[in-house]
Design an enzyme around this catalytic site. Structure first.
Site, PDB file in Angstrom:
ATOM      1  CB  CYS A 160      -0.887  -0.057   1.338  1.00 48.48           C
ATOM      2  SG  CYS A 160      -2.240  -1.529   1.037  1.00 48.48           S
ATOM      3  CB  SER A 181      -4.873   1.314  -1.251  1.00 49.26           C
ATOM      4  OG  SER A 181      -5.822   0.836  -0.578  1.00 49.26           O
ATOM      5  CG  ASN A 191       0.220   3.276   6.576  1.00 44.04           C
ATOM      6  OD1 ASN A 191      -0.681   3.137   6.026  1.00 44.04           O
ATOM      7  ND2 ASN A 191       1.337   2.297   6.671  1.00 44.04           N
ATOM      8  CG  HIS A 221     -10.062   3.047   1.732  1.00 39.77           C
ATOM      9  ND1 HIS A 221      -9.198   3.142   0.609  1.00 39.77           N
ATOM     10  CD2 HIS A 221     -10.048   2.154   2.493  1.00 39.77           C
ATOM     11  CE1 HIS A 221      -8.386   2.201   0.961  1.00 39.77           C
ATOM     12  NE2 HIS A 221      -9.012   1.325   2.156  1.00 39.77           N
ATOM     13  CB  ILE A 222     -13.925   5.674   6.307  1.00 39.65           C
ATOM     14  CG1 ILE A 222     -12.837   6.772   6.758  1.00 39.65           C
ATOM     15  CG2 ILE A 222     -14.449   5.095   7.676  1.00 39.65           C
ATOM     16  CD1 ILE A 222     -13.664   8.018   7.400  1.00 39.65           C
ATOM     17  CE1 TYR A 223     -12.108  -2.020   3.023  1.00 38.09           C
ATOM     18  CE2 TYR A 223     -10.450  -1.131   4.494  1.00 38.09           C
ATOM     19  CZ  TYR A 223     -10.809  -1.753   3.553  1.00 38.09           C
ATOM     20  OH  TYR A 223      -9.831  -2.341   2.661  1.00 38.09           O
TER      21      TYR A 223
HETATM   22  N1  LIG Z   1      -7.965  -3.397   5.707  1.00 44.29           N
HETATM   23  C1  LIG Z   1      -6.509  -3.240   5.890  1.00 44.29           C
HETATM   24  N2  LIG Z   1      -6.328  -2.191   6.605  1.00 44.29           N
HETATM   25  C2  LIG Z   1      -4.895  -1.961   6.863  1.00 44.29           C
HETATM   26  O1  LIG Z   1      -4.577  -1.091   7.505  1.00 44.29           O
HETATM   27  C3  LIG Z   1      -3.905  -3.085   6.475  1.00 44.29           C
HETATM   28  C4  LIG Z   1      -4.491  -4.206   5.640  1.00 44.29           C
HETATM   29  N3  LIG Z   1      -5.685  -4.346   5.645  1.00 44.29           N
HETATM   30  N4  LIG Z   1      -3.416  -5.173   5.499  1.00 44.29           N
HETATM   31  C5  LIG Z   1      -1.968  -4.975   5.443  1.00 44.29           C
HETATM   32  C6  LIG Z   1      -1.607  -3.939   6.741  1.00 44.29           C
HETATM   33  C7  LIG Z   1      -2.015  -4.567   8.087  1.00 44.29           C
HETATM   34  N5  LIG Z   1      -2.232  -3.352   8.735  1.00 44.29           N
HETATM   35  C8  LIG Z   1      -2.878  -3.135   9.981  1.00 44.29           C
HETATM   36  C9  LIG Z   1      -3.620  -4.090  10.506  1.00 44.29           C
HETATM   37  C10 LIG Z   1      -3.961  -4.305  11.743  1.00 44.29           C
HETATM   38  C11 LIG Z   1      -4.047  -3.073  12.524  1.00 44.29           C
HETATM   39  C12 LIG Z   1      -4.813  -2.881  13.985  1.00 44.29           C
HETATM   40  O2  LIG Z   1      -5.545  -3.843  14.143  1.00 44.29           O
HETATM   41  N6  LIG Z   1      -4.491  -2.004  14.815  1.00 44.29           N
HETATM   42  C13 LIG Z   1      -5.043  -1.863  15.996  1.00 44.29           C
HETATM   43  C14 LIG Z   1      -4.263  -2.580  17.198  1.00 44.29           C
HETATM   44  C15 LIG Z   1      -2.931  -2.482  17.150  1.00 44.29           C
HETATM   45  C16 LIG Z   1      -2.246  -3.612  17.951  1.00 44.29           C
HETATM   46  O3  LIG Z   1      -2.912  -3.806  18.970  1.00 44.29           O
HETATM   47  O4  LIG Z   1      -1.140  -3.764  18.015  1.00 44.29           O
HETATM   48  C17 LIG Z   1      -5.452  -0.423  16.231  1.00 44.29           C
HETATM   49  O5  LIG Z   1      -6.088  -0.103  17.156  1.00 44.29           O
HETATM   50  O6  LIG Z   1      -4.666   0.395  15.615  1.00 44.29           O
HETATM   51  C18 LIG Z   1      -3.588  -2.086  12.021  1.00 44.29           C
HETATM   52  C19 LIG Z   1      -2.773  -1.896  10.914  1.00 44.29           C
HETATM   53  C20 LIG Z   1      -2.230  -2.119   7.904  1.00 44.29           C
HETATM   54  N7  LIG Z   1      -2.397  -3.024   6.684  1.00 44.29           N
HETATM   55  O1  LIG Z   2       0.509  -0.117   5.295  1.00 39.58           O
HETATM   56  C1  LIG Z   2      -0.773  -0.253   4.982  1.00 39.58           C
HETATM   57  C2  LIG Z   2      -1.287  -1.393   4.499  1.00 39.58           C
HETATM   58  C3  LIG Z   2      -2.491  -1.631   3.785  1.00 39.58           C
HETATM   59  N1  LIG Z   2      -3.502  -0.465   4.269  1.00 39.58           N
HETATM   60  C4  LIG Z   2      -4.821  -0.741   3.708  1.00 39.58           C
HETATM   61  C5  LIG Z   2      -5.300  -0.269   2.514  1.00 39.58           C
HETATM   62  C6  LIG Z   2      -6.551  -1.015   2.307  1.00 39.58           C
HETATM   63  O2  LIG Z   2      -7.813  -0.684   3.054  1.00 39.58           O
HETATM   64  C7  LIG Z   2      -5.819  -2.529   2.500  1.00 39.58           C
HETATM   65  C8  LIG Z   2      -5.395  -3.086   1.126  1.00 39.58           C
HETATM   66  O3  LIG Z   2      -6.286  -3.648   0.205  1.00 39.58           O
HETATM   67  P1  LIG Z   2      -6.051  -3.210  -1.311  1.00 39.58           P
HETATM   68  O4  LIG Z   2      -7.321  -3.829  -2.019  1.00 39.58           O
HETATM   69  O5  LIG Z   2      -4.789  -3.880  -1.367  1.00 39.58           O
HETATM   70  O6  LIG Z   2      -5.867  -1.482  -1.647  1.00 39.58           O
HETATM   71  O7  LIG Z   2      -5.067  -2.305   3.355  1.00 39.58           O
HETATM   72  C9  LIG Z   2      -3.184   0.553   4.606  1.00 39.58           C
HETATM   73  O8  LIG Z   2      -3.708   1.661   4.819  1.00 39.58           O
HETATM   74  N2  LIG Z   2      -1.742   0.837   5.128  1.00 39.58           N
END
Ligand SMILES: Nc1nc(=O)c2c([nH]1)NC[C@@H]1CN(c3ccc(C(=O)N[C@@H](CCC(=O)O)C(=O)O)cc3)CN21
Ligand SMILES: O=c1ccn([C@H]2C[C@H](O)[C@@H](COP(=O)(O)O)O2)c(=O)[nH]1
Length: 283
Positions: A160, A181, A191, A221-223
């Site tokens: 991303c 994205s 990020n 985006h916001i889901y």
């Molecule tokens: N839909 C989606 N959104 C993303 O931001 C994302 C992906 N997929 N896939 C790849 C990576 C994984 N990322 C993630 C995944 C999980 C959290 C998360 O659950 N954060 C929580 C708790 C974090 C913790 O306890 O360490 C939060 O409240 O921020 C954040 C970023 C960012 N990316």
């Molecule tokens: O570092 C990251 C990694 C992933 N994301 C988010 C952005 C999208 O919601 C999904 C990835 O879906 P795609 O269909 O491949 O775009 O993960 C993020 O914000 N930051």
């Protein structure tokens, strides 16, 4: 912090609903956002309108810089964010390139540290740019790119935040980072931290002052299942002042980052925040 909340508000006010096939959900979406971080002044862009798990975000960055390709390696350094994409996504589970539990495939740091050359061997983009910058060289191509379309089918997710472009002006180092994205409630919270820390760390190991980091986002985006919490909880809160980030000054080389650096080498000073918000995550 204001710029983050302004982006959230802009999505709520002006966003357009877009169906996303990969996740099967709708996203409220805007195109083109820019966030800037003053790394030289140590204005750490940590979200204060909810508790941010900033250590996991730095661990994720360390994993990328080390070229990790496995969610278990990320977990071992304090980051759980890749478990779902590595192990719970049907398309990836059925992909013949998946090497077993926790494998993420040829994503992010694998490309950054070991981009396969057509004639054999690999390109280590990070080592090249660190070496150049250490020697005061900016060849206008000091780029760390994770975006390798020829190998998308060999990874669990396309990157991303895909390109980090460093620039040297005098003795000050700048960073421009590109993201295609962005999941604003969850991903951007991480990020922002990563863009900031990447500039701070590379400046430190190449012997330069850190300047500004410029973060350019295309699809923000916001889901649909996150919108209510964003609108009615997070956006109703008042932000606190930005905290400061301290990085262990003994980190002096890329090898240090590869070998002994842990989350104990980072600390945050003066982090005042509201309660955590458990935003839903879409795989
Ligand atoms: N839909 C989606 N959104 C993303 O931001 C994302 C992906 N997929 N896939 C790849 C990576 C994984 N990322 C993630 C995944 C999980 C959290 C998360 O659950 N954060 C929580 C708790 C974090 C913790 O306890 O360490 C939060 O409240 O921020 C954040 C970023 C960012 N990316
Ligand atoms: O570092 C990251 C990694 C992933 N994301 C988010 C952005 C999208 O919601 C999904 C990835 O879906 P795609 O269909 O491949 O775009 O993960 C993020 O914000 N930051």
């Amino acid at each position: 912090m204001r710029q983050y909340l302004d982006l959230c508000q802009r999505i709520v006010d002006e966003g357009v609903w877009v169906d996303n096939k990969r996740t099967g959900k709708r996203c409220l979406t805007v195109i083109d956002a820019e966030l800037n971080y003053n790394v030289g002044n140590n204005e750490f862009p940590l979200i204060t309108t909810r508790k941010s798990f900033w250590k996991a975000a730095i661990a994720e960055l360390l994993g990328y810089l080390r070229g990790y390709d496995n969610a278990a390696d990320f977990r071992a350094i304090g980051c759980n964010t890749w478990n779902a994409n590595a192990n719970e996504n049907d398309a990836w589970l059925n992909n013949p390139h998946r090497k077993g539990d926790d494998d993420m495939g040829r994503v992010y740091g694998v490309q950054g540290r070991g981009w396969a050359k057509p004639d054999g061997g690999v390109v280590d983009q990070l080592a090249k740019l660190v070496n150049d910058l250490k020697n005061g060289i900016d060849d206008r191509g000091e780029i760390l790119s994770f975006y390798n379309p020829g190998e998308f089918h060999m990874g669990c997710l396309r990157p991303c935040m895909h390109t980090h472009n460093f620039s040297l002006l005098g003795d000050t180092l700048y960073l421009t980072s590109y993201q295609r994205s962005c999941d604003v409630p969850l991903g951007l919270n991480f990020n922002q931290i990563q863009v900031y820390v990447l500039l701070a760390l590379v400046a430190q190991i190449t012997g330069h002052k850190a300047g500004m980091a410029y973060h350019k986002i295309v699809n923000a985006h916001i889901y649909e299942d996150q919108l209510d919490l964003m609108k009615n909880v997070q956006l109703k809160r008042e932000p606190f002042a930005a905290p400061k980030l301290n990085i262990n000054p003994d980190i002096k080389t890329l090898e240090d980052i590869e070998t002994w650096v842990t989350l104990d080498d980072f600390s945050v000073e003066g982090y005042e925040h509201h309660d955590a918000i458990a935003y839903p995550f879409s795989v």
